[in-house]
Scaffold this active site. Sequence first.
Site, PDB file in Angstrom:
ATOM      1  N   CYS A   2      17.618  -9.108 -26.668  1.00 20.98           N
ATOM      2  CA  CYS A   2      17.705  -7.949 -26.198  1.00 20.98           C
ATOM      3  C   CYS A   2      17.278  -6.859 -27.030  1.00 20.98           C
ATOM      4  O   CYS A   2      16.865  -6.928 -28.042  1.00 20.98           O
ATOM      5  CB  CYS A   2      19.181  -8.750 -26.753  1.00 20.98           C
ATOM      6  SG  CYS A   2      19.554  -9.034 -26.075  1.00 20.98           S
ATOM      7  N   ASN A  98      21.926  -8.575 -31.090  1.00 22.50           N
ATOM      8  CA  ASN A  98      20.909  -9.218 -30.248  1.00 22.50           C
ATOM      9  C   ASN A  98      21.193 -10.125 -31.530  1.00 22.50           C
ATOM     10  O   ASN A  98      21.300 -10.673 -32.513  1.00 22.50           O
ATOM     11  CB  ASN A  98      19.882  -8.983 -30.860  1.00 22.50           C
ATOM     12  CG  ASN A  98      18.769  -9.158 -30.684  1.00 22.50           C
ATOM     13  OD1 ASN A  98      18.870 -10.645 -29.121  1.00 22.50           O
ATOM     14  ND2 ASN A  98      16.944  -9.085 -30.667  1.00 22.50           N
ATOM     15  N   GLY A  99      21.091 -11.631 -30.519  1.00 22.12           N
ATOM     16  CA  GLY A  99      21.068 -13.043 -30.737  1.00 22.12           C
ATOM     17  C   GLY A  99      22.554 -13.885 -29.915  1.00 22.12           C
ATOM     18  O   GLY A  99      23.157 -13.612 -29.349  1.00 22.12           O
ATOM     19  N   LYS A 504       1.016 -20.305 -16.498  1.00 23.33           N
ATOM     20  CA  LYS A 504       0.776 -18.486 -16.123  1.00 23.33           C
ATOM     21  C   LYS A 504       0.991 -17.538 -14.964  1.00 23.33           C
ATOM     22  O   LYS A 504       1.687 -17.295 -14.828  1.00 23.33           O
ATOM     23  CB  LYS A 504      -1.074 -17.672 -16.136  1.00 23.33           C
ATOM     24  CG  LYS A 504      -0.720 -17.265 -17.838  1.00 23.33           C
ATOM     25  CD  LYS A 504      -0.418 -15.985 -18.468  1.00 23.33           C
ATOM     26  CE  LYS A 504      -0.588 -16.100 -20.071  1.00 23.33           C
ATOM     27  NZ  LYS A 504       0.522 -17.051 -20.118  1.00 23.33           N
TER      28      LYS A 504
HETATM   29  O1  M6R Z   1       5.983 -14.605 -29.228  1.00 21.82           O
HETATM   30  P1  M6R Z   1       5.429 -16.409 -29.355  1.00 21.82           P
HETATM   31  O2  M6R Z   1       3.809 -16.411 -29.174  1.00 21.82           O
HETATM   32  O3  M6R Z   1       5.929 -17.111 -30.340  1.00 21.82           O
HETATM   33  O4  M6R Z   1       6.233 -16.843 -28.121  1.00 21.82           O
HETATM   34  C1  M6R Z   1       5.514 -18.184 -27.518  1.00 21.82           C
HETATM   35  C2  M6R Z   1       6.330 -17.825 -26.370  1.00 21.82           C
HETATM   36  O5  M6R Z   1       7.449 -17.751 -25.859  1.00 21.82           O
HETATM   37  C3  M6R Z   1       5.074 -17.034 -25.004  1.00 21.82           C
HETATM   38  O6  M6R Z   1       3.933 -17.682 -25.608  1.00 21.82           O
HETATM   39  C4  M6R Z   1       5.292 -17.539 -23.802  1.00 21.82           C
HETATM   40  O7  M6R Z   1       4.909 -18.430 -23.124  1.00 21.82           O
HETATM   41  C5  M6R Z   1       4.522 -16.093 -22.698  1.00 21.82           C
HETATM   42  N1  M6R Z   1       5.054 -15.730 -21.780  1.00 21.82           N
HETATM   43  C6  M6R Z   1       3.559 -17.301 -22.119  1.00 21.82           C
HETATM   44  O8  M6R Z   1       2.791 -16.078 -22.038  1.00 21.82           O
END
Ligand code: M6R
Length: 627
Positions: A2, A98-99, A504
């Site tokens: 959010c 948010n949360g 991806k």
């Molecule tokens: O902000 P973070 O690097 O901790 O996020 C981790 C994952 O949520 C993030 O890498 C997610 O897998 C991406 N959408 C990948 O493109």
Amino acid sequence: MCGIVGYNGPRNPKDVILDGLRRLEYRGYDSAGVAILHNGEFKRVRASGKLSELSKKLEGEAFGGRLGIGHTRWATHGVPSERNAHPHKVEGVSLVHNGIIENYQEIKQELRQLGAEFTSDTDSELVAHLIARQVRATGDLFKAVQQVIPRLKGAYSILAVWEKQPDTLVAFKNGPPLILGIGDDEIIVASDVQAIVSYTKKVIYLDDFEIAHVRGSDYKLFSATGEPLRKPVHVLNWNADAIEKAGFRHFMLKEIYEQPRAVAQAIAPHIDLERMRVRLSGVGFGVPYEKLEGLDAEQDAAKTAQQLSGIDRIFIVACGTSYYAGQVGKYLLEILARVPVETDIASEFRYREPVIPPHSLVIVISQSGETADTLAALRLAKQAGAMTMSICNVKRSSIDREAQGHLYMNSGVEIGVASTKAFVSTLALLNLFALFVARSRGQLTAEQEKHHLEALLAVPAQMETVLSYDKWFGEAAEQLKGYRGILYMARGANYPIAMEGALKLKELAYMHAEGYAAGEMKHGPLALIDERMLIMMVAPTDHHYEKTLSNLEEAKARGGHIISLGTGDNQELKRLSQYYLSLPKAEWTVSPILAVIPLQLLAYHVADNLGHDVDQPRNLAKSVTVE
Ligand code: M6R
């Protein structure tokens, strides 16, 4: 997750809030709403779907007041709908959240017994009920919030307003970020600096269990128990241009093109070019967070080397793309520095009761620095007595602030939900870190270090050449989207790249994809292969090459259609593949940085060709602040 924006000032709150929410769209959401002061009450407008739906509803709506709050909701409790959209309103109290409130069942039960009626299925509405009860008792919003905070379990950042105090906004948090932007005659409160930076560069980062009491353009900060706080005002050094598309169709494509620069920016502070040595700068193990900026780079690097020389084991913990970056780090650290490395998905690590022996270093990787599972893993590692280090892109994020040592991706703001430039920056940093640890442990000669650094320094220019495949994938996407799925395969340090390529494709094109170690093919995935399954084989000329080639022969023999990625003009790969894409000659240590680019471009173009929202894929959020 959010997005929150609150405004108190002389501009039109509707414009500032909508602009801020637009800049937070990248976080992912499924409904939106505002509550803005008008004729003594907070007029609420909400809409399911994209912000354009809310904007349409707001067209022609006039608001006379200076104060308002707004929200983009990523559904957790209750389906995405207007009824569940924020702000929630109970007896003149309006609130955005948010949360997750973990004890919401208990609170709901209690409120129900007291006769409360609910107009949504959310946990957030319950907080509005609690505050409404307390303002009735105390006649003051700030006091009411103070009394409600001890009731809340879970993670939250919340803004509340009350129509009986029409100049007052109260913000408080435990978990997801909340930032105060301090303008000349205005205050903006938001989940992220992106929403603030067009109006002011001065920001205060709220910490957990802190409350901001904003009256007009005046603000006071308190601990949850009411002690006044003084906190530093930080001045941001970037502007709103950094978060525009700069002529690209999507943020993701812009960010893919920014990757050479991102890698150069990530490594620049950490290389002594005269001596061609790694000089990790500003890690600051154990230095109080506020003193990090004043560190003497040389002294800190020497101290860091000494601290790391006593490490017997490394854990790398992260989620999603950051986790795959960590897996490449395992290859780099084990091969170069000969130190055992375990990699873990943060949501597993935090619950699997990991054995963390003495003299362990736990590295957490997070672009956003706010991922709930990664933050919990970091806290667990600290409790277990490990040394901790974060690799983050967002400075002053929760993970950055709580870790004992710090490295920064320096990629610039990443807006696309699919992480690209932060990933390659992390690979480059892990490369430097592995060289540094290797030298500290006497595993690397000066000559070897120089050789690896030269390979890394050459990589930004090599990345530019790989980006030229943008056009090829743009044209091939129409055909590629017709496959039943894509099997990504590789060996060694490129194996995590195969998994990243598959992630991806899944997240952007919503197509089935698997990332596999090529040597595993015979143990199951070979059965998937036919002419409707595309194989993406990462096969640079390295010490795995001959074996990967045999795997490719096996796939071809079963009718698989193959795109191969190899080094230079490779006739063997050309013969075996439908399409051959050439990568520049590079050391194995940097090969993953080059190999990931075509995989990102493939996912981007197939998703775009399918008409998907590339920057905000369905069901996903940029910053995953709940577990
Ligand atoms: O902000 P973070 O690097 O901790 O996020 C981790 C994952 O949520 C993030 O890498 C997610 O897998 C991406 N959408 C990948 O493109």
